[in-house]
Design an enzyme around this catalytic site. Structure first.
Site, PDB file in Angstrom:
ATOM      1  N   TYR A 137       0.844  -1.197   0.000  1.00  0.00           N
ATOM      2  CA  TYR A 137       0.000   0.000   0.000  1.00  0.00           C
ATOM      3  C   TYR A 137       0.873   1.238   0.000  1.00  0.00           C
ATOM      4  O   TYR A 137       1.845   1.327   0.755  1.00  0.00           O
ATOM      5  CB  TYR A 137      -0.898   0.023   1.247  1.00  0.00           C
ATOM      6  N   GLU A 180      -3.574   7.549  -4.298  1.00  0.00           N
ATOM      7  CA  GLU A 180      -3.519   6.283  -3.572  1.00  0.00           C
ATOM      8  C   GLU A 180      -3.252   5.126  -4.536  1.00  0.00           C
ATOM      9  O   GLU A 180      -3.958   4.961  -5.528  1.00  0.00           O
ATOM     10  CB  GLU A 180      -4.834   6.031  -2.832  1.00  0.00           C
TER      11      GLU A 180
END
Ligand code: ADP
Ligand code: MG
Length: 389
Positions: A109, A197
């Site tokens: 992530y 993101e």
């Protein structure tokens, strides 16, 4: 402003960030053609909506034949995808992205945002990619690390190296990571992104880094200097009421309740929503008409509220400062004459030109329920809605 995954990947690609090859498609035929262009042998058919969580909702499908590309494209296009980010009504899928399938060794992530607490651009990294980062934050917050970039010094490779170590990368991957982070940072700065993101950032079976998903938000206040970005807007993804409000410079957010609110000032709007809840109903919207609204803008605001089929009552709550109460009253009267009024309307006016404002409403012959203060207004509109129900 939000954009689609495929658009975000194209923007990142311009900055040298590694993304899989892919082609957008609007029809099953286009999807098959896209797959043929890519060559396979593994493709991923991805629904393009402005919401994450598509994988779990069936909006991301790995396929191994052109027939399956067609089948998934046919199934997805026009369907409504309900993910944990769309709300219960879901979002209709109008576009697809057909992408090269990657062999995934690890899912990581990575995100980048403007951290308001430190007034710096921050990278957030975690080894726990692919899944809900909110879940990781709640259960194992130690697995999420934050790295700030000093705006005076700008980006330095050591930040990229620290992120690489936090992600458990080794050898050549560290080098790739430094380059990737540098590219992301450049993209965020150059395009005035407020959020970027990558979930997941993957390590492929071959050991390379690749951004498998990309979500980008842009700072609306900087859009004027990015024509190329503004062109990426997909209006079908936006609430039509919110879109119209934007045209009139109204701060409007659609909500699920029954009482339409027209208020000046964000603080007063929040207080109005709170007090509506306190008396047992839910607001249908947040609407701040602003300090310098004209009768035209008030009319537009009123039309947006009445066009919402959920609205069963309207509360106009204005504290006249720069905004004059007579302007509000004029706007309301004009709007009601144009669009009619089928639900109870409670108006509370106070401040500059309040007497003139009240007079305009009285003489208009409209069925307005006057209120003395915020508390009184909220009680009256809730009572009126309950009575009508
Ligand atoms: P969302 O976050 O909306 O669920 P993603 O793009 O992150 O959508 O896709 C969900 C999952 O699907 C990823 O975590 C990954 O496991 C898989 N996936 C997505 N794109 C690819 C791809 N190009 N190749 C292989 N797997 C993919
Ligand atoms: Mg994702």
């Amino acid at each position: 402003m939000n954009i689609h995954e495929y658009q975000a990947k194209a923007v990142l690609g311009e900055f040298g960030v590694p993304v899989p090859k892919g082609v957008p498609a609007f029809t099953p035929d286009e999807a098959v053609k896209a797959a043929e262009t890519l060559g396979g042998p593994v493709w991923v058919v991805k629904a393009q909506i402005h919401a994450g969580g598509r994988g779990k909702a069936g909006g991301v499908k790995v396929v191994k034949s052109l027939d399956d590309v067609r089948a998934e494209a046919t199934r997805l296009l026009g369907s409504t995808l309900v993910t944990h980010q769309t709300g219960p009504h879901g979002k209709q899928v109008n576009r697809l992205y057909v992408e090269d399938g990657s062999a995934i060794a690890r899912e990581l992530y990575l995100s980048c945002l403007v951290d308001r607490a430190t007034s710096r651009i921050a990278f957030i990294a975690s080894t726990e990619g692919g899944m809900d980062i909110e879940e990781v934050a709640a259960t194992t917050p130690e697995k999420i690390q934050t790295f700030h970039v000093d705006p005076a010094a700008g980006f330095s490779p050591y930040i990229g190296r620290n992120i690489a170590y936090a992600l458990g990368l080794e050898g050549d991957q560290v080098k790739q990571c430094v380059k990737l982070i540098a590219g992301l940072y450049k993209a965020v700065e150059a395009k005035d992104m407020s959020l970027l993101e990558i979930n997941p950032l993957i390590v492929t079976e071959a050991g390379d880094l690749l951004c498998l998903d990309a979500k980008v938000n842009f700072d609306d206040n900087a859009l004027f200097r990015h024509k190329d970005v503004a062109e990426l807007r997909d209006e079908t993804e936006e609430d039509p009421k919110e879109r119209e409000a934007k045209e009139y410079d109204l701060n409007y957010v659609a909500l699920d309740g029954t009482i339409g609110c027209m208020v000046n000032g964000a603080g007063l709007a929040m207080a109005t929503m709170d007090i509506i809840k306190l008396y047992g109903e839910e607001p249908a919207n947040f609407l701040d008409v602003g300090g310098g609204a004209t009768a035209e803008r008030v009319t537009a605001a009123f039309k947006i509220i009445t066009a919402d089929p959920n609205v069963q009552g309207i509360l106009v709550n204005i504290f006249g400062g720069i905004m004059r109460c007579d302007v509000i009253a004029d706007g309301v009267v004009t709007a009601v004459k144009e669009v009619g009024l089928e639900v109870p309307l409670v108006v509370r006016l106070e401040g500059t030109n309040v007497a003139e404002g009240k007079k305009i409403l009285e003489e208009s012959g409209l069925n307005v329920i006057p209120a003395d203060d915020l508390d009184d207004a909220a009680k009256k509109v809730v009572a009126a809605v309950k009575e009508a129900a």
